[in-house]
Motif scaffolding. Structure first.
Motif, PDB file in Angstrom:
ATOM      1  N   ASN A 105      -6.835  -0.367  12.482  1.00  0.00           N
ATOM      2  CA  ASN A 105      -8.043  -0.545  11.671  1.00  0.00           C
ATOM      3  C   ASN A 105      -8.273   0.640  10.738  1.00  0.00           C
ATOM      4  N   ASP A 106      -7.183   1.237  10.236  1.00  0.00           N
ATOM      5  CA  ASP A 106      -7.330   2.395   9.357  1.00  0.00           C
ATOM      6  C   ASP A 106      -7.801   2.017   7.963  1.00  0.00           C
ATOM      7  N   GLU A 107      -7.981   0.706   7.706  1.00  0.00           N
ATOM      8  CA  GLU A 107      -8.540   0.297   6.421  1.00  0.00           C
ATOM      9  C   GLU A 107      -9.974   0.807   6.245  1.00  0.00           C
ATOM     10  N   LEU A 108     -10.647   1.111   7.353  1.00  0.00           N
ATOM     11  CA  LEU A 108     -12.033   1.564   7.286  1.00  0.00           C
ATOM     12  C   LEU A 108     -12.159   3.057   7.020  1.00  0.00           C
ATOM     13  N   MET A 109     -11.050   3.795   7.040  1.00  0.00           N
ATOM     14  CA  MET A 109     -11.127   5.238   6.912  1.00  0.00           C
ATOM     15  C   MET A 109     -11.385   5.652   5.468  1.00  0.00           C
ATOM     16  N   PRO A 110     -12.387   6.495   5.224  1.00  0.00           N
ATOM     17  CA  PRO A 110     -12.690   6.947   3.859  1.00  0.00           C
ATOM     18  C   PRO A 110     -11.593   7.853   3.304  1.00  0.00           C
ATOM     19  N   GLU A 111     -11.708   8.137   2.032  1.00  0.00           N
ATOM     20  CA  GLU A 111     -10.687   8.913   1.332  1.00  0.00           C
ATOM     21  C   GLU A 111     -10.559  10.325   1.895  1.00  0.00           C
ATOM     22  N   GLY A 112     -11.672  10.919   2.324  1.00  0.00           N
ATOM     23  CA  GLY A 112     -11.636  12.306   2.769  1.00  0.00           C
ATOM     24  C   GLY A 112     -10.817  12.556   4.018  1.00  0.00           C
ATOM     25  N   VAL A 113     -10.531  11.519   4.802  1.00  0.00           N
ATOM     26  CA  VAL A 113      -9.772  11.691   6.048  1.00  0.00           C
ATOM     27  C   VAL A 113      -8.568  10.750   6.088  1.00  0.00           C
ATOM     28  N   GLN A 114      -8.050  10.380   4.936  1.00  0.00           N
ATOM     29  CA  GLN A 114      -6.889   9.496   4.891  1.00  0.00           C
ATOM     30  C   GLN A 114      -5.676  10.109   5.589  1.00  0.00           C
ATOM     31  N   PHE A 115      -5.583  11.439   5.591  1.00  0.00           N
ATOM     32  CA  PHE A 115      -4.431  12.094   6.208  1.00  0.00           C
ATOM     33  C   PHE A 115      -4.358  11.833   7.707  1.00  0.00           C
ATOM     34  N   LEU A 116      -5.492  11.514   8.338  1.00  0.00           N
ATOM     35  CA  LEU A 116      -5.487  11.259   9.776  1.00  0.00           C
ATOM     36  C   LEU A 116      -4.729   9.996  10.140  1.00  0.00           C
ATOM     37  N   LYS A 117      -4.544   9.096   9.189  1.00  0.00           N
ATOM     38  CA  LYS A 117      -3.809   7.865   9.462  1.00  0.00           C
ATOM     39  C   LYS A 117      -2.372   8.156   9.883  1.00  0.00           C
ATOM     40  N   THR A 118      -1.827   9.297   9.435  1.00  0.00           N
ATOM     41  CA  THR A 118      -0.451   9.628   9.780  1.00  0.00           C
ATOM     42  C   THR A 118      -0.293  10.065  11.231  1.00  0.00           C
ATOM     43  N   TYR A 119      -1.419  10.292  11.907  1.00  0.00           N
ATOM     44  CA  TYR A 119      -1.363  10.643  13.326  1.00  0.00           C
ATOM     45  C   TYR A 119      -1.548   9.420  14.215  1.00  0.00           C
ATOM     46  N   PHE A 120      -1.806   8.270  13.612  1.00  0.00           N
ATOM     47  CA  PHE A 120      -1.912   7.026  14.377  1.00  0.00           C
ATOM     48  C   PHE A 120      -0.525   6.447  14.585  1.00  0.00           C
ATOM     49  N   ALA A 121      -0.353   5.777  15.687  1.00  0.00           N
ATOM     50  CA  ALA A 121       0.914   5.110  15.963  1.00  0.00           C
ATOM     51  C   ALA A 121       0.662   3.614  16.110  1.00  0.00           C
ATOM     52  N   ARG A 122       1.255   2.834  15.228  1.00  0.00           N
ATOM     53  CA  ARG A 122       1.128   1.379  15.314  1.00  0.00           C
ATOM     54  C   ARG A 122       2.340   0.847  16.066  1.00  0.00           C
ATOM     55  N   SER A 123       2.115   0.398  17.278  1.00  0.00           N
ATOM     56  CA  SER A 123       3.215  -0.052  18.125  1.00  0.00           C
ATOM     57  C   SER A 123       2.669  -1.011  19.173  1.00  0.00           C
ATOM     58  N   ARG A 124       3.522  -1.389  20.093  1.00  0.00           N
ATOM     59  CA  ARG A 124       3.075  -2.224  21.205  1.00  0.00           C
ATOM     60  C   ARG A 124       2.096  -1.448  22.082  1.00  0.00           C
ATOM     61  N   VAL A 125       1.341  -2.180  22.862  1.00  0.00           N
ATOM     62  CA  VAL A 125       0.365  -1.552  23.748  1.00  0.00           C
ATOM     63  C   VAL A 125       1.086  -0.734  24.806  1.00  0.00           C
ATOM     64  N   GLY A 126       0.677   0.524  24.939  1.00  0.00           N
ATOM     65  CA  GLY A 126       1.280   1.390  25.933  1.00  0.00           C
ATOM     66  C   GLY A 126       0.560   1.321  27.265  1.00  0.00           C
TER      67      GLY A 126
END
Length: 330
Positions: free
Chosen positions: A163-184
């Protein structure tokens, strides 16, 4: 009866509206920077004052007030975080190839100041309500903090929908710390523990709460906690978060975007009063809203992932795509 019916409705509305309002405020142009600062400061000071005034008040109104003040306090620090003012000493994207403890270290550096501000807010609530008879505000903050930490860990370890579509421009860099994968393994553990806590809270509400103040306080916190558990399940579904808070997302046709577009046209030698249309057809569909566009992108991602997994199963290739092999998205 009102003590059991009104609090869930109030808590659900505050949860929905406050989230959208913060997204709407931080998604505005830079010329609204002063408005964001004034809003965050006013919410911070007002909420702390309200918690201090209701610390020893056990009326139903005081329960609502303490709950609301904590939500406002949380909103103030969320504005500072999502606007990019209070993130961490390393407000940069995650380096390519970072994995394991190294990736964890980078992630902690990216949000360290935010985490410290949360602890400071919690300490302020404890200090203001110490030995007070109204602890609704404190338990509201504990519920928010615990569920938020669980959500952050799940996003870091990997979930199907970030759901990183909701992240504002000021913290877009945080999306690179998310991992989109199967449920762990952590997701079912965290959801199970949260559900168990919710069951205990409901049990106490049914068996221990006697006065209207106790009923309202426990109902407010329990409802908020239940909504936090529901937010965890949003990590498995592509649509609800966009549907709920799409109104808080910045419009792609805002004045600042139009000015930027006109500036680009001027540099390219196109007069500012000339509108450039690309690939225009007579049967072109009308422009979609931001929520519909975000929904379409999520559906395309899921469709592409399914096709890739299906193709790997047919040709016998077992390696993951480069976008997720290091536990981070592109």
């Amino acid at each position: 009866m009102a003590s059991y019916i009104v609090p869930p409705i109030y808590a659900a509305f505050i949860w929905w509206f406050s989230t959208g309002a913060v997204l709407l405020l931080v998604g505005r142009a830079r010329r609204f920077e002063i408005l964001r600062a004034v809003s965050a400061t006013g919410l911070l000071l007002g909420s702390l004052l309200g918690l201090a005034l209701t610390a020893n008040d056990t009326t139903v109104g005081a329960a609502y007030a303490a709950f609301s003040c904590t939500i406002l306090l949380w909103g103030a620090q969320e504005i500072a975080f999502l606007a990019g003012w209070l993130t961490g000493p390393r407000a940069e994207v995650c380096p390519i190839g970072a994995r394991g403890w190294r990736r964890l270290g980078f992630a902690l550096q990216a949000i360290l100041y935010h985490e410290l501000s949360l602890l400071a807010c919690g300490a302020a609530i404890v200090a203001l309500t110490w030995n007070g008879s109204n602890q609704a505000g404190l338990w509201t903050f504990v519920a928010l903090w615990a569920l938020r930490q669980s959500a952050k860990i799940n996003l870091f370890l990997g979930v199907p929908v970030t759901n990183d579509e909701l992240m504002p421009e000021g913290v877009q860099f945080l999306k690179t710390y998310f991992a989109r994968s199967r449920v762990g393994a952590f997701f079912p553990i965290s959801v199970t523990l949260a559900t168990a806590v919710l069951v205990i809270m409901i049990q106490r509400l049914a068996e221990v709460a006697v006065t209207p103040f106790e009923v309202v306080s426990l109902t407010l916190v329990s409802t908020l906690f239940a909504l936090g558990v529901v937010e965890h399940w949003f990590m498995l579904m592509p649509l609800p978060a966009i549907t709920l808070w799409g109104w808080g997302m910045r419009s792609p046709f805002s004045p600042e975007d139009k000015n930027m577009e006109q500036g680009s046209n001027t540099k390219a030698g196109i007069p500012p009063n000339v509108v450039v249309l690309s690939s225009v057809r007579s049967d072109a569909a009308p422009a979609k809203s931001p929520s519909l566009c975000a929904r379409q992108r999520l559906e395309d991602q899921f469709r592409q992932r399914f096709l890739e997994q299906h193709a790997r199963g047919e040709v016998g290739v077992g390696a993951e795509p480069p976008a997720t092999i290091n536990g981070r998205t592109s």
